[in-house]
Scaffold this motif. Structure first.
Motif, PDB file in Angstrom:
ATOM      1  N   GLU A 111       0.829  -1.220   0.000  1.00 15.05           N
ATOM      2  CA  GLU A 111       0.000   0.000   0.000  1.00 15.05           C
ATOM      3  C   GLU A 111       0.858   1.262   0.000  1.00 15.05           C
ATOM      4  O   GLU A 111       0.557   2.222  -0.695  1.00 15.05           O
ATOM      5  CB  GLU A 111      -0.880   0.057   1.256  1.00 15.05           C
ATOM      6  CG  GLU A 111      -2.203  -0.645   1.119  1.00 15.05           C
ATOM      7  CD  GLU A 111      -2.825  -0.871   2.486  1.00 15.05           C
ATOM      8  OE1 GLU A 111      -2.645  -0.023   3.392  1.00 15.05           O
ATOM      9  OE2 GLU A 111      -3.475  -1.928   2.660  1.00 15.05           O
ATOM     10  N   THR A 149      -1.203   6.975  -3.701  1.00 14.54           N
ATOM     11  CA  THR A 149      -1.435   7.915  -4.800  1.00 14.54           C
ATOM     12  C   THR A 149      -1.579   9.348  -4.323  1.00 14.54           C
ATOM     13  O   THR A 149      -1.736  10.253  -5.118  1.00 14.54           O
ATOM     14  CB  THR A 149      -2.726   7.545  -5.559  1.00 14.54           C
ATOM     15  OG1 THR A 149      -3.782   7.461  -4.603  1.00 14.54           O
ATOM     16  CG2 THR A 149      -2.576   6.246  -6.299  1.00 14.54           C
ATOM     17  N   ARG A 197      -4.768  10.951 -12.130  1.00 11.72           N
ATOM     18  CA  ARG A 197      -4.687  10.945 -10.661  1.00 11.72           C
ATOM     19  C   ARG A 197      -5.201  12.274 -10.097  1.00 11.72           C
ATOM     20  O   ARG A 197      -5.959  12.312  -9.124  1.00 11.72           O
ATOM     21  CB  ARG A 197      -3.234  10.731 -10.256  1.00 11.72           C
ATOM     22  CG  ARG A 197      -2.993  10.574  -8.765  1.00 11.72           C
ATOM     23  CD  ARG A 197      -1.503  10.498  -8.466  1.00 11.72           C
ATOM     24  NE  ARG A 197      -0.845  11.765  -8.701  1.00 11.72           N
ATOM     25  CZ  ARG A 197      -0.700  12.728  -7.785  1.00 11.72           C
ATOM     26  NH1 ARG A 197      -1.129  12.521  -6.557  1.00 11.72           N
ATOM     27  NH2 ARG A 197      -0.113  13.864  -8.089  1.00 11.72           N
ATOM     28  N   MET A 217     -12.100   6.576  -5.306  1.00 17.35           N
ATOM     29  CA  MET A 217     -11.187   5.692  -4.571  1.00 17.35           C
ATOM     30  C   MET A 217     -10.740   4.525  -5.445  1.00 17.35           C
ATOM     31  O   MET A 217      -9.566   4.133  -5.431  1.00 17.35           O
ATOM     32  CB  MET A 217     -11.872   5.153  -3.297  1.00 17.35           C
ATOM     33  CG  MET A 217     -12.011   6.168  -2.184  1.00 17.35           C
ATOM     34  SD  MET A 217     -10.424   6.889  -1.651  1.00 17.35           S
ATOM     35  CE  MET A 217      -9.613   5.441  -0.968  1.00 17.35           C
ATOM     36  N   ARG A 218     -11.679   3.974  -6.214  1.00 18.36           N
ATOM     37  CA  ARG A 218     -11.325   2.868  -7.112  1.00 18.36           C
ATOM     38  C   ARG A 218     -10.305   3.329  -8.148  1.00 18.36           C
ATOM     39  O   ARG A 218      -9.341   2.623  -8.474  1.00 18.36           O
ATOM     40  CB  ARG A 218     -12.562   2.320  -7.816  1.00 18.36           C
ATOM     41  CG  ARG A 218     -13.204   1.191  -7.067  1.00 18.36           C
ATOM     42  CD  ARG A 218     -12.318  -0.047  -7.017  1.00 18.36           C
ATOM     43  NE  ARG A 218     -12.347  -0.778  -8.258  1.00 18.36           N
ATOM     44  CZ  ARG A 218     -13.361  -1.550  -8.643  1.00 18.36           C
ATOM     45  NH1 ARG A 218     -14.407  -1.703  -7.863  1.00 18.36           N
ATOM     46  NH2 ARG A 218     -13.308  -2.157  -9.810  1.00 18.36           N
ATOM     47  N   GLU A 244      -7.007   3.592  -6.436  1.00 22.09           N
ATOM     48  CA  GLU A 244      -6.474   2.240  -6.179  1.00 22.09           C
ATOM     49  C   GLU A 244      -5.907   1.624  -7.441  1.00 22.09           C
ATOM     50  O   GLU A 244      -4.852   0.993  -7.417  1.00 22.09           O
ATOM     51  CB  GLU A 244      -7.593   1.312  -5.674  1.00 22.09           C
ATOM     52  CG  GLU A 244      -7.795   1.326  -4.187  1.00 22.09           C
ATOM     53  CD  GLU A 244      -9.135   0.701  -3.827  1.00 22.09           C
ATOM     54  OE1 GLU A 244      -9.583  -0.239  -4.527  1.00 22.09           O
ATOM     55  OE2 GLU A 244      -9.764   1.188  -2.851  1.00 22.09           O
ATOM     56  N   GLU A 245      -6.617   1.794  -8.536  1.00 26.11           N
ATOM     57  CA  GLU A 245      -6.143   1.159  -9.771  1.00 26.11           C
ATOM     58  C   GLU A 245      -4.892   1.857 -10.302  1.00 26.11           C
ATOM     59  O   GLU A 245      -4.027   1.213 -10.889  1.00 26.11           O
ATOM     60  CB  GLU A 245      -7.275   1.100 -10.810  1.00 26.11           C
ATOM     61  CG  GLU A 245      -8.443   0.270 -10.284  1.00 26.11           C
ATOM     62  CD  GLU A 245      -9.262  -0.426 -11.362  1.00 26.11           C
ATOM     63  OE1 GLU A 245      -9.074  -0.137 -12.548  1.00 26.11           O
ATOM     64  OE2 GLU A 245     -10.100  -1.264 -10.976  1.00 26.11           O
ATOM     65  N   ALA A 268      -2.037   0.344  -8.106  1.00 18.06           N
ATOM     66  CA  ALA A 268      -1.922  -1.117  -7.960  1.00 18.06           C
ATOM     67  C   ALA A 268      -0.461  -1.551  -8.035  1.00 18.06           C
ATOM     68  O   ALA A 268       0.290  -1.126  -8.906  1.00 18.06           O
ATOM     69  CB  ALA A 268      -2.732  -1.817  -9.044  1.00 18.06           C
ATOM     70  N   ASN A 301      -3.955  -7.211  -9.949  1.00 16.08           N
ATOM     71  CA  ASN A 301      -5.149  -7.291  -9.112  1.00 16.08           C
ATOM     72  C   ASN A 301      -6.406  -7.149  -9.957  1.00 16.08           C
ATOM     73  O   ASN A 301      -7.467  -6.845  -9.449  1.00 16.08           O
ATOM     74  CB  ASN A 301      -5.113  -6.220  -8.025  1.00 16.08           C
ATOM     75  CG  ASN A 301      -5.228  -4.830  -8.615  1.00 16.08           C
ATOM     76  OD1 ASN A 301      -5.109  -4.664  -9.822  1.00 16.08           O
ATOM     77  ND2 ASN A 301      -5.468  -3.843  -7.777  1.00 16.08           N
TER      78      ASN A 301
END
Lengths: 648, 648
Positions: free
Chosen positions: A164, A169, B110, B160-161, B164-165, B168, B172
Motif C-alpha cells: 500500500e 497515490t 490521478r 477511490m477505485r 487504487e487502480e 496497484a 489485481n
C-alpha cells in the motif's frame, strides 16, 4: 574547468592507462591477458573505445525529452527548441537518472513485499526467519496486536502495508519514512515540500515534470531529485532490508572469503549476480540439496559464489564467498571454471553473454524484465522458487560436463573477510561492553575522538576510474586518520579483497581507532574488528541510516550535525545517484566520483555543491583523487566536531 | 536512408524554409515580423539554431543511463561500456520517452480522481455534472447499488477505485482496462504479457528495466513500451476523460471560433494553456463572475480563450474560443493583447516567459511541478479552486491596465467551428436517424463504402514540420477519399483554423462522404456535419477507442480488422509516443511524423513497422508528405476492407 577540457582530460587519462593502472585487483590483472586471447571484450576495453565522449551528453547540455529535438546548448543556441535552458536540461537529465535509480530500488522492495505476502499466505516456499524483527516492524507500523498475532497473519499485514505504501497515490502519511527518520528530518522535508507520498508516485511525478513543457525551474527540479531520493531510501532501501531480514534473517558477523580464488577447479561453480536474495537464497539451498547430483556428474560438489549485491546478501546471511564485484563479472567468466552465472536484476552487463560465448559458461537470466539475447532464460517465480532454483542448479551441473579443463585458469587470490554487520549485530557486540546502554561505548569513542568520525564508502565500480582503487585507497586514508569506515555494495567487495575487512586489517587504522577496534573485537571474541565494516548490499545502506538515527537520537543532535560523511568514489549506476541524493537529504555530505553530468550548469552545480548545505544541511563534494577526497571528507568531519564542541 | 544523410537532409530543409513555408496559419505568419521586432524568439527560430542535429541522439544510438558513459555507437564502438548494443540503446531510449508520456497522463488522471474525491467529500468546490455517466461508471466498476446510491457516496467510491487502480502494485485485475477493452484485445495483451497491473507500476517497472544492467533484449523492451502505452491509454486517457465528464459534463456539439482573431482588443484577454480542466473550468467561472471588475478597470469585459488541450476541454464543454495550438502559444503573446496566460501542465514552453517579458503579458504558473523562473506562480489547490481562480483572473484584470495599446496587433483571422463530439453526443445524432439502433446508419455507411474508413488525426505541432500543414493537408486528402476524420489535441486546432470543422467544410469531402455528412447534419439540425469531427483534447483520444470498441462489438470483428487508422503527423511530445503506442496496441495502424529516434536500429525499426503487425495486428508507418501519407493510410484501410469482404 570548461567542459571541453574535462572531456579532453578524461580521454587522455583513459587512453593512457596501462593494464596495471586499470585495476588494483591482482586477479583481474591476471585475467586481462587470458580474456584477450579468448576474444573476450570487457568494459575495460569498451571504455577506451568510447573516447572521446560527447561533450554535450557529458556535461548534461543535451535533451531528447521530446521530438522537437534532439537539442543541445551550443554557441548559437542558448535554449532548446521548447525554450529549455542548459540549467533545465541538466536538472531534468539528473532527475531522470535519479528516477531510474529510485524505480529500481522501489521495484526491488515491491518484489520482496510480494514474496513476503505469498509466503505468509502459504503460496510461496519461504519462511519467516526473523520473527522478532517482523513483530517489531508490525509494532512500528502501528498494526494492532503485532506482538501476539499469529506470525503469518502479521506477515501478511506487514506485506500489505508495504505494498500500500509503495502504491500510495496521495499524501496518506506513509509510515515507512516516518519510522526510519528523525523528527528533525521529517520537518525539514515537509518544509521543502519533498516528503514522498509513497514509493511509486515520486517516480510518476518526476517523469511527468521532466517531460516537455513542464518544470523549467532548476531549483524545483532539484527538489524533485530530493523527493525521488527519499522515495528510494525509504520505500526502496529500508523496505527491502526490513522485509529481507524478516524473510531471510538479520545478518550476524561471519567469516568468509573474497577474491577470484574462491572458485574451485573441481567443483560445479555457480555465481549468483544481481541484487535480490529471493532467488540467490534459493540457489544456495538448491545447491546444498543437489551436491550428490554434482558428484555423480564428476565434480566434488557445488560451489556457490557471489557477485555484486546479491552476493553481499548471501554473504551476510549464509557466509557465501564473494568471487568479485561488478568489474570482475566479465573476467570471472574467462577463468573457464564458471559453469553458470545466474542473474536476477540490475548491474548485469549485457556483455556477459558474448563473454560467456567464448567459454562454456551459461548466463541464466531469470527476471521477466531482464532478458539478454543469447542467454538462457529460466523465469523465476517465487511461488515455484524451489523448483526453479533446482532447475537452474541442475543446468549448471549439466554444463559442468562441457567445461574444458585446458581452458581453466583460476587466479589464486583470495582474502578472509568478516561480514554481516547489521545494526542489530553491532549492538550485540557493543552490549558486551555495556549491556545497559550498548551505544554508550560508541558514543564515548566518537566524543573523545578515538573515533574521529565515520564514513560510508558505497556504490559501484566504473571503468572510467581505476577498478577498486578509489574504494581501497580512500578507505586506507580514512582509517589511518581514525575515521571508521562502513562499506556496502561493490565497494565492500573491494575492501574485502584488499584485506580491509579482516580482523588484522585493524593495523591499517590510526592508533586511536586501533584501540577501539581491538576493544570491540575482544568483546566479540576476535583479535579486533576490521577497520572497514561490511554493512551489506546497496539496499543495506538503510542500515547505515538506522545507525545514524540511533546515534542522533542518543546524542540529541540532528543527523546533519554528526561527524559523518559518505562516498561513492567509483559510482556508475543511476541507483548510486539516487542513494547519494538520499544521503544528502539525510544530512550526510556525500563525496562522488566520477563527476555527474552536471558540469554544464553552474546553477545546478552550485545548488548541489554549495546551496544544498543551507537547504538541507549537507551537500555533494567531488574529487577524483583518494588523498584529496580524504582531506575533503576529513574536513567535513572536523567541521562537524567543531560545531558539536568535540575535540579534533 | 543512413542516419548521416537524414540529419543532413533535415538541416537543409529546416534552414531553407521561408517564413511562409514555416506555417500555414495566416495569423502566425502575420505575427512573425511583429515578434521579431519586439525581440521575441520563438520555436520557429530555435529549431533552426539546433541544426545540425547530433546524429547519435537523432538516431537513438546514444545512452546516458549510467555514469560509465555517456556512450554512443560509432565505427569503433559497437556497444556501450556495459555492453548495450545500438538496438538496446534505441529500444530503451524509446521506452523512457514513452514512460514520460504515460506518466504525464496517469498523473493527470490521478489529479482528476483526487479532485473528484475531494468534491465528493465536500472538500472542494466541484459538483457532479453528469450523474448518469457516474452511475454508469459505477456499474461498470461493479460497485454495488451504483444505480441508487447517494451521488456523492458513489463519486467517492469511484474516485477511490480510480486511485487504487492507479496505485496497484501487482496484478489485481484492474477494471479500467477491462471495461474499455474488447475481449479479443485483453486476450492478446495477456498472451504477450503486457497487460498493465495499474497506472503507476508500468512506469516504475519501465524505469527499472531501462536502468543499466537490466533489460538488454530489444523485443522485450518493446513489449515494455506496449505495456506503458496501455497504462497510458486506460489509466491515463480513459480515466481522465471518464472522471472529467463526471465532474464537468459530457461534451455535446456546440459552435465556437478558432484563430488568433478571437482575442478582443477592448477586453481583458486571458488564455488558458495546458491540459487539465480542473483549473481552466474555474477560470471560466471566475471570469464570468468578475466581468464587472473588468469593466471597472476600463475593459468591456473578460474574454477567456483556449490554447492547447485545456483549451479543447473548455471548448468542448463551455464553447470557449480557441486562440491557437502549441505553435501559436508564443506568437499570441506578441499580439500585445494578452493580459494573462494561465498554465497548468504539459506543453508549456519555458520560452513563454522571455516572450512575455517583451510585452505586458503575465505568465501565471499554477502547478507545483511546473515552475518557470520569471513567471508568476499562484499555486492552484482544488480545495481552494474558486478563490485561486479569482485571484488569477484579478491579476489579469490588474494587468490589463499595463497593456500598451500601441503594441496591440490582433490578426483578424478566425473561423467558425463545431466541437463537442463525444461518443454519447454522436450517438444522439445517430439516434435521430435510427433511434432503435443508433450505430446502424454508421455501420451501414461504412459497409457500403459511403464512409470508406475513419482516421484519427491527433497530436502536437512540431517546428521541424511546417506548422499545421500536415494536419490540414492530410485531413483534406483523406476526406476527399471519403475517409472520415476525427481529430483531437493540437491537430484539432489546426483543422478548426483551416475550416475543416465547420458545417460548410463538408464540401471538401468526397461525394459519398458528403452525402453521409449531409444526412447526419440534417438529423442534427445543421447544414451538414463537418468532415473532421472535433473529438476533444489529447486525453479524449479515449473517446475514439470508445467508438472503436462499440463498432467492433456491433460488427462482431476485432478492432484490428476495422477499416481505421490513426496519425500524429506533427507530433513532438513523449505523450504522443505513448498514445501512438497505445493506438497500435489497440490494433490501429498509426502514422507518425517526424521520424522517431529509432533509425539507428534496424531491429527496432522492423519490429515497430513490420513485425508488430503479426504481434498485435497493427504497426507504425511514417511519411513526411501529406499525399504519400494519405496513400499509405488509404491502403491500410482498403486492405482491412478487402479482408472484411467490403467493397473498396
Amino acid at each position: 574547468m570548461k567542459v571541453e577540457s574535462l572531456v579532453t582530460k578524461e580521454k587522455r587519462e583513459i587512453e593512457a592507462r596501462s593494464d596495471s593502472e586499470k585495476t588494483i585487483d591482482p586477479a583481474n590483472l591476471e585475467m586481462f591477458e587470458i580474456a584477450r586471447k579468448a576474444g573476450v571484450e570487457t568494459a575495460f576495453d569498451r571504455v577506451v573505445k568510447q573516447e572521446p565522449k560527447c561533450p554535450y551528453c557529458f556535461s548534461g547540455l543535451s535533451c531528447r525529452n521530446c521530438a522537437m529535438g534532439p537539442c543541445r546548448i551550443t554557441a548559437k543556441a542558448d535554449r532548446g527548441v521548447c525554450g529549455a535552458t542548459g540549467d533545465v536540461m541538466v536538472a531534468r537529465g539528473l532527475l531522470r537518472n535519479i528516477l531510474g535509480g529510485a524505480a529500481s530500488h522501489v521495484d526491488h522492495a515491491r518484489h520482496v513485499a510480494l514474496t513476503l505476502l505469498h509466503a505468509a499466505r502459504g503460496e510461496a516456499p519461504y519462511q519467516i526467519k526473523d520473527e522478532a524483527k517482523l513483530r517489531n516492524l508490525g509494532t512500528m507500523l502501528g498494526i494492532p496486536n503485532a506482538e501476539s498475532m499469529e506470525v503469518n497473519k502479521l506477515a501478511e499485514q506487514v506485506a500489505m502495508r508495504a505494498l500500500e505504501e509503495i502504491g500510495a497515490t496521495h499524501a496518506n502519511g506513509g509510515t515507512w519514512i516516518k519510522m526510519h527518520s528523525t523528527q528533525e528530518r521529517l520537518e525539514t522535508w515537509s518544509k521543502l515540500g519533498v516528503l514522498p507520498e509513497g514509493g511509486m508516485l515520486p517516480i510518476l511525478e518526476g517523469m511527468h515534470r521532466t517531460s516537455m513543457g513542464n518544470d523549467a525551474d532548476p531549483v524545483n527540479l532539484i527538489l524533485g531529485c530530493i523527493k525521488a531520493g527519499l522515495a528510494d531510501g525509504f520505500y526502496g532501501l529500508h523496505m527491502s532490508t526490513d522485509l529481507q531480514d524478516v524473510l531471510f534473517g538479520t545478518p550476524k558477523p561471519k567469516f568468509s572469503e573474497a577474491g577470484m580464488g574462491v572458485l574451485e577447479a573441481d567443483y560445479v561453480n555457480i555465481a549468483c549476480h544481481g541484487h535480490v536474495p529471493i532467488l540467490s537464497e534459493k540457489i544456495v539451498e538448491a545447491a546444498e540439496a543437489l551436491q550428490e547430483e554434482a558428484k555423480k556428474a564428476g565434480a566434488k560438489g557445488i560451489n556457490v559464489v557471489g557477485i555484486c549485491c546479491t552476493g553481499n546478501e548471501i554473504l551476510e546471511r549464509q557466509g557465501i564467498p564473494q568471487v568479485g564485484n561488478e568489474l570482475n563479472s566479465e573476467l570471472v567468466i574467462a577463468t573457464g571454471a564458471l559453469d553458470a552465472m545466474v542473474v536476477d536484476y540490475q548491474c548485469i552487463f549485457p556483455a556477459l553473454v558474448p563473454a560467456a560465448q567464448c567459454f562454456h559458461t551459461k548466463i541464466i537470466t531469470t527476471a521477466p524484465i531482464v532478458k539478454i539475447p543469447g542467454a538462457e532464460h529460466i523465469e523465476f517465480d517465487e511461488k515455484r522458487a524451489d523448483e526453479v532454483a533446482k532447475e537452474i542448479v541442475r543446468r549448471a551441473i549439466e554444463n559442468y560436463k562441457q567445461r574444458d579443463p585446458s581452458k581453466v585458469h583460476i587466479p589464486k587470490f583470495k582474502t578472509e573477510l568478516l561480514a554481516g554487520f547489521s545494526v542489530e549485530a553491532l549492538l550485540e557486540v557493543l552490549s558486551k561492553i555495556n549491556s545497559e546502554d550498548p551505544l554508550a561505548p560508541l558514543v564515548e569513542s566518537i566524543a573523545n575522538g578515538d573515533i574521529k568520525g565515520a564514513v560510508a564508502i558505497v556504490g559501484c565500480n566504473n571503468p572510467r576510474v581505476p577498478h577498486d582503487l578509489m574504494h581501497v585507497e580512500l578507505a586506507k586514508e580514512l582509517v589511518k586518520r581514525d575515521i571508521l569506515v562502513l562499506a556496502t555494495g561493490c565497494a565492500a567487495h573491494a575492501h574485502a579483497k584488499a584485506g580491509l575487512m579482516k580482523p588484522e586489517g585493524y593495523k591499517l587504522a590510526g592508533e586511536r581507532l586501533q584501540r577501539v577496534l581491538k576493544a570491540l573485537g575482544e568483546a566479540a571474541g576476535l583479535e579486533a574488528l576490521p577497520p572497514v565494516l561490511h554493512f551489506g548490499s546497496c539496499v543495506d545502506n538503510s542500515r547505515i541510516n538506522q545507525l545514524l538515527k540511533a546515534l542522533a537520537e542518543k546524542l540529541g543532535v540532528a543527523i546533519k550535525d554528526l561527524p559523518v560523511a559518505a562516498s561513492a568514489p567509483e559510482y556508475n549506476t543511476e541507483k548510486a545517484l539516487s542513494i547519494g541524493t538520499w544521503a544528502v537529504a539525510l544530512g550526510v555530505t556525500t563525496h562522488v566520483n566520477p563527476l555527474p553530468r552536471i558540469t554544464g550548469s553552474e546553477v545546478v552545480t552550485n545548488l548541489l555543491t554549495k546551496d544544498a548545505e543551507q537547504l538541507i544541511g549537507a551537500k555533494f563534494i567531488h574529487s577524483p583523487d583518494p588523498k584529496e577526497s580524504a582531506d575533503m571528507i576529513e574536513e567535513v568531519i572536523l567541521e562537524k566536531r567543531r560545531k558539536l564542541g568535540l575535540p579534533a
